[in-house]
Enzyme design. Structure first.
Site, PDB file in Angstrom:
ATOM      1  N   LYS A  22      57.495  24.765  48.403  1.00  0.00           N
ATOM      2  CA  LYS A  22      56.343  24.605  47.608  1.00  0.00           C
ATOM      3  C   LYS A  22      55.585  23.181  48.031  1.00  0.00           C
ATOM      4  O   LYS A  22      54.548  23.086  48.107  1.00  0.00           O
ATOM      5  CB  LYS A  22      56.805  24.709  46.093  1.00  0.00           C
ATOM      6  CG  LYS A  22      55.588  24.005  45.115  1.00  0.00           C
ATOM      7  CD  LYS A  22      55.948  23.938  43.676  1.00  0.00           C
ATOM      8  CE  LYS A  22      56.807  23.068  43.421  1.00  0.00           C
ATOM      9  NZ  LYS A  22      56.428  21.706  42.832  1.00  0.00           N
ATOM     10  N   ASN A  23      56.706  22.198  48.069  1.00  0.00           N
ATOM     11  CA  ASN A  23      56.165  20.646  48.215  1.00  0.00           C
ATOM     12  C   ASN A  23      55.881  20.467  49.651  1.00  0.00           C
ATOM     13  O   ASN A  23      55.429  19.094  49.996  1.00  0.00           O
ATOM     14  CB  ASN A  23      57.277  19.822  47.652  1.00  0.00           C
ATOM     15  CG  ASN A  23      56.946  19.988  46.019  1.00  0.00           C
ATOM     16  OD1 ASN A  23      56.647  20.641  45.545  1.00  0.00           O
ATOM     17  ND2 ASN A  23      58.355  19.415  45.484  1.00  0.00           N
ATOM     18  N   CYS A 117      53.096  14.324  32.287  1.00  0.00           N
ATOM     19  CA  CYS A 117      53.678  15.487  32.217  1.00  0.00           C
ATOM     20  C   CYS A 117      54.905  15.262  31.428  1.00  0.00           C
ATOM     21  O   CYS A 117      55.359  14.153  31.261  1.00  0.00           O
ATOM     22  CB  CYS A 117      53.823  16.157  33.552  1.00  0.00           C
ATOM     23  SG  CYS A 117      55.181  15.647  34.559  1.00  0.00           S
ATOM     24  N   ARG A 122      53.924   9.469  35.153  1.00  0.00           N
ATOM     25  CA  ARG A 122      53.571   9.935  36.540  1.00  0.00           C
ATOM     26  C   ARG A 122      52.176   9.329  36.909  1.00  0.00           C
ATOM     27  O   ARG A 122      51.241  10.111  37.247  1.00  0.00           O
ATOM     28  CB  ARG A 122      53.548  11.290  36.770  1.00  0.00           C
ATOM     29  CG  ARG A 122      55.031  11.886  36.436  1.00  0.00           C
ATOM     30  CD  ARG A 122      55.196  13.327  36.660  1.00  0.00           C
ATOM     31  NE  ARG A 122      55.172  13.644  38.287  1.00  0.00           N
ATOM     32  CZ  ARG A 122      55.151  14.764  38.629  1.00  0.00           C
ATOM     33  NH1 ARG A 122      55.270  15.756  37.803  1.00  0.00           N
ATOM     34  NH2 ARG A 122      55.352  15.078  40.059  1.00  0.00           N
ATOM     35  N   ASP A 307      64.845  16.803  41.818  1.00  0.00           N
ATOM     36  CA  ASP A 307      64.783  18.189  41.708  1.00  0.00           C
ATOM     37  C   ASP A 307      65.633  19.038  41.471  1.00  0.00           C
ATOM     38  O   ASP A 307      65.593  20.102  41.203  1.00  0.00           O
ATOM     39  CB  ASP A 307      63.504  18.714  42.747  1.00  0.00           C
ATOM     40  CG  ASP A 307      62.322  17.985  42.592  1.00  0.00           C
ATOM     41  OD1 ASP A 307      61.607  18.232  43.538  1.00  0.00           O
ATOM     42  OD2 ASP A 307      62.006  17.348  41.668  1.00  0.00           O
ATOM     43  N   ARG A 399      55.881  28.630  38.577  1.00  0.00           N
ATOM     44  CA  ARG A 399      55.203  27.714  39.707  1.00  0.00           C
ATOM     45  C   ARG A 399      55.865  27.411  40.819  1.00  0.00           C
ATOM     46  O   ARG A 399      55.263  26.965  41.839  1.00  0.00           O
ATOM     47  CB  ARG A 399      54.961  26.184  38.805  1.00  0.00           C
ATOM     48  CG  ARG A 399      53.942  26.243  37.420  1.00  0.00           C
ATOM     49  CD  ARG A 399      53.990  24.982  36.950  1.00  0.00           C
ATOM     50  NE  ARG A 399      53.453  24.067  37.934  1.00  0.00           N
ATOM     51  CZ  ARG A 399      53.274  22.734  37.778  1.00  0.00           C
ATOM     52  NH1 ARG A 399      53.560  22.088  36.517  1.00  0.00           N
ATOM     53  NH2 ARG A 399      52.982  21.933  38.826  1.00  0.00           N
TER      54      ARG A 399
END
Ligand code: EPZ
Length: 420
Positions: A22-23, A117, A122, A307, A399
């Site tokens: 994803k990243n 968030c 952030r 993560d 997500r």
């Protein structure tokens, strides 16, 4: 609203194929704005964040054609807007990276401030100061960042006070078309940054030092098209390895790369896992044993990834022994703890440290997911809990994890998606 219903007690066993990262997909999709030529991308994961990014790029009039399954072609030869609206940016922070290519190629960008968030405020101060060092003029008005560089961006030395992944990616993309040389100091070193740089180099960018703390970019006039395969998702890989460890299982994860997971693998071995690594697969076997408690301290790559913090907390909650988990990257990334405690976990928090006393078992409960990786940790907890759990607000997990329940079912998990 959708939820995942999980009945615990099954060891995860079998094989699972890891999806594209994803990243890595998100910044590389954004890099399509840097050229009017075609980008052909493979191994794109089916994730809500990727769909949101495709929607955003199409709003800027980037032509995106999906091919069978996991490839797509982009072409930004008729971009008519450089505005990233609030309703997309607030759900996906990575959208702020459109600032760089829009500034570099069109001299302007208007992007909604992402807002905070649940895991932290952030801010994006380092992104903006880096772009201003390259000659951009930025101001904030009515919740939007307005950036302009009418004479184009110029090469500069950008020194980050702290490691920032998307901040490094933003400046890296901006520098590819800037006039002159840009040196990024204290750059983040995540593998996804290297993947982005490798794609940009295929497009004709002149980049050296990607993956180290000093990246040098010699700006070019134009970038061309390219074909690129997205790297495997190292956090999805780590998540399945953590789930197998917690459930005392035996799995093989395919289409992955163990060299991106050195720190995670060494911690899993300390937890008692027997791990075999080959070129594109990793096998983990707990031999049916209860995991041992392991202390964790998160930090920028190559140290232990933030993560993976929540997923390891799930292992520690049912491990043999006591452990400490210290979160040093985000200021509020313990949202999963209250939900785990509802399942019987014994965890206390002191500032950015969590102290866990391993319990023999957890009990199923109704829980609420708060963010992407917290959702994953709740699934792992539910897989080991006695009885049935319902994990609500499962959109968080969609997500960042492709077909999560199907992949878990193939490993023997008793997990189904329900619609409330
Ligand atoms: C990236 O977020 C990842 N997202 C995150 O993954 C990951 O957790 C994070 O890096 C850290 O590894 C993507 O790549 C799309 P940062 P990013 O800038 O770039 C502070 C997931 O689960 N900071 O490296 O937004 C910031 O508040 C997601 O896939 C500033 O203060 O993170 C944080 O405390 C979650 N000012 C720290 O730096 C800035 O200008 C690291 O943030 C920028 C960041």
């Amino acid at each position: 609203m959708q939820k995942l219903e999980v009945t615990g007690g099954k060891k995860l066993e079998g094989e699972v194929t890891i999806s594209g990262a994803k990243n890595s997909s998100l910044p590389i999709l954004i890099s399509s704005l840097l050229t009017d030529q075609k980008l052909v991308l493979h191994n794109i994961p089916h994730l809500n964040d990727v769909s949101s990014m495709i929607t955003l790029l199409r709003e800027l009039n980037v032509d995106i054609t999906m091919h069978e399954n996991i490839s797509l072609t982009t072409q930004a030869d008729n971009v008519t807007s450089w505005t990233a609206p609030y309703d997309i940016v607030r759900t996906m922070r990575a959208s702020i990276m459109v600032i760089a290519p829009c500034l570099a190629r069109f001299g302007k960008a208007i992007v909604s401030l992402p807002g905070g968030c649940l895991i932290g405020s952030r801010p994006i101060d380092m992104h903006l100061s880096g772009l201003e060092a390259m000659g951009a003029k930025c101001f904030i008005k009515e919740g939007y960042i307005h950036c302009s560089a009418p004479k184009g961006l110029k090469g500069a030395t950008v020194s980050f006070d702290n490691k920032t992944v998307t901040g490094t990616e933003n400046i890296l993309m901006a520098a590819t078309l800037a006039k002159g040389t840009t040196t990024i100091k204290n750059a983040a070193c995540e593998p996804e940054i290297v993947d982005l740089a490798n794609c940009l180099i295929k497009m004709g960018a002149q980049i050296q030092g990607q993956g180290t703390e000093t990246i040098q970019v010699d700006g070019v006039k134009k970038l061309g098209g390219a074909e690129h395969t997205i790297m495997p998702d190292r956090i999805e890989s780590g998540t399945f390895l953590a789930a197998a460890t917690a459930t005392r299982g035996h799995i093989r994860i395919k289409n992955t790369n163990h060299k991106y997971l050195k720190n995670v693998i060494s911690k899993l071995k300390l937890a008692g896992a027997e791990i075999t690594c080959k070129e594109d697969w990793i096998e983990l076997d707990m031999k049916g044993k209860r995991p041992k408690a392991v202390n964790i301290k998160t930090a920028p790559y190559p140290k232990f990834p933030t993560d993976m913090q929540a997923q390891f907390m799930a292992i520690n909650s049912i491990a043999d022994g006591n452990s400490k988990v210290q979160e040093t990257v985000f200021e509020n990334r313990f949202m999963h703890i209250d939900e785990m405690k509802r399942m019987g976990a014994d965890i206390t928090i002191d500032n950015n440290c969590a102290f866990i006393k391993g319990v023999k078992s957890l009990s199923g409960a109704e829980v609420i997911a708060s963010d992407l990786r917290a959702s994953a940790s709740l699934i792992i907890s539910a897989l080991v809990a006695e009885g049935t759990s319902n994990i609500n607000r499962v959109y968080h997990i969609d997500r960042g994890y492709e077909f999560i329940e199907e992949k878990m079912q193939r490993l023997g998990a008793n997990i189904v998606r329900k619609i409330d």
